[in-house]
Scaffold this active site. Structure first.
Site, mmCIF file in Angstrom:
data_model
loop_
_atom_site.group_PDB
_atom_site.id
_atom_site.type_symbol
_atom_site.label_atom_id
_atom_site.label_comp_id
_atom_site.label_asym_id
_atom_site.label_seq_id
_atom_site.Cartn_x
_atom_site.Cartn_y
_atom_site.Cartn_z
ATOM 1 N N GLU A 90 0.811 -1.220 0.000
ATOM 2 C CA GLU A 90 0.000 0.000 0.000
ATOM 3 C C GLU A 90 0.846 1.272 0.000
ATOM 4 O OE1 GLU A 90 -3.097 0.349 -0.364
ATOM 5 O OE2 GLU A 90 -4.083 -1.519 0.184
ATOM 6 N N GLU A 121 7.034 -22.114 7.469
ATOM 7 C CA GLU A 121 7.490 -21.258 8.563
ATOM 8 C C GLU A 121 8.454 -21.962 9.510
ATOM 9 O OE1 GLU A 121 4.337 -21.624 12.151
ATOM 10 O OE2 GLU A 121 3.574 -20.622 10.367
#
Length: 307
Positions: A90, A121
């Site tokens: 953004e 992960e």
């Protein structure tokens, strides 16, 4: 770690606890399920408020990095990683910054944005490797994001960042977490057990999103990416944003829509320059020079355009 060891470790995490207020949620009608969720969500901004000093400390370090031309880099897995990528993505359209100024790294790479890659992960080496691949420097800021505070990918990334000499920040929702112990700055909004046990995309994810919003928004304001409360460095890349840019010029200068459009045309849709040209009467190049001398701060350039 053995399965028994992992279960014992999870037992100690606030975010993995069972919420006594939602034990009967599976018996409730829809509206009451929603009320339970909404009631729990109310706790999130309170938890974030308690860690504002730590968020402020992180913002100040990020601002220093940006002023040196360095980067903010998010490292996370699952929901935490996706939120980091979202916040990073953004920044270019909102603040007109380069795409590599704020970077989101997620365990499992781009595929993990659209599908679950939970096993990705578990390897701390991959977190370190991801930072190596983007050429981490001592001037950068690395933020490890993990609700549990124990995600190996994030731990590996933070440990590597410490070795390089970069500033490290940890964002978790458990007190005294592993990553909090590694990082220079620890941000730990403790929102309590989730509505559904262990579903940390809920309150914990909301808390993370609020913190990330604060970090980038405050940092960008601090380096001159706003004028008053307007996003004057936005990139007007579609019709809606062109209209927003036009309105910003009108709102700050009192000019007509036609005059605002003309100023934007003259400045190649640079909102800051369009405002400065309209207010001061400077030509585009003189306005550009004035803005440069002001360090990109439009308010300063307006108050003293010949400094």
């Amino acid at each position: 770690m053995t399965e028994h060891g992992l279960m014992s470790e999870l037992d100690l995490l606030v975010s993995e606890g069972r919420n006594p207020r939602t034990m009967d949620i599976d018996l409730l009608p829809t509206i009451d399920v929603l009320r339970k969720i909404n009631d729990e969500d109310r706790l999130v901004p309170v938890a974030v408020e308690k860690v504002l000093p730590e968020i402020a400390a992180a913002v100040d370090r990020i601002v220093l990095a940006f002023q040196k031309g360095a980067r903010l880099i998010y490292v996370g897995a699952g929901t935490s990683g996706r939120l980091g990528v979202l916040d990073a993505s953004e920044c270019p359209p909102t603040f007109g910054v380069p795409e590599d100024m704020v970077i989101g790294l997620i365990a499992g790479g781009p595929d993990a944005l659209v599908r679950s890659t939970e096993g990705a992960e578990d390897d701390p080496k991959m977190g370190a490797q991801a930072l190596q691949e983007i050429g981490l420097t001592p001037d950068d800021v690395v933020m490890g994001i993990a609700v549990s505070g124990r995600t190996p990918y994030v731990i590996g990334g933070l440990n590597y960042a410490k070795q390089v000499g970069a500033t490290t920040v940890a964002l978790s929702c458990n007190p005294a977490s592993t990553i909090a112990g590694i990082a220079d700055i620890a941000i730990s909004p403790v929102v309590g057990p989730e509505v559904l046990t262990g579903s940390t995309r809920l309150k914990s994810g909301t808390a993370q999103k609020l913190v990330l919003n604060m970090l980038t928004t405050a940092s960008m304001i601090r380096i001159g990416k706003s004028f008053q409360n307007l996003m004057v460095d936005l990139n007007p890349s579609n019709k809606k944003l062109v209209a927003r840019a036009t309105r910003m010029v009108m709102q700050t200068t009192g000019c007509t829509a036609q005059q605002a459009k003309q100023a934007l045309h003259q400045t190649s849709n640079d909102v800051k320059l369009a405002i400065l040209v309209t207010i001061t009467g400077l030509d585009v190049e003189a306005a550009r020079a004035a803005l440069g001398k002001a360090g990109g701060f439009l308010r300063k350039a307006i108050s003293d355009p010949t400094a």
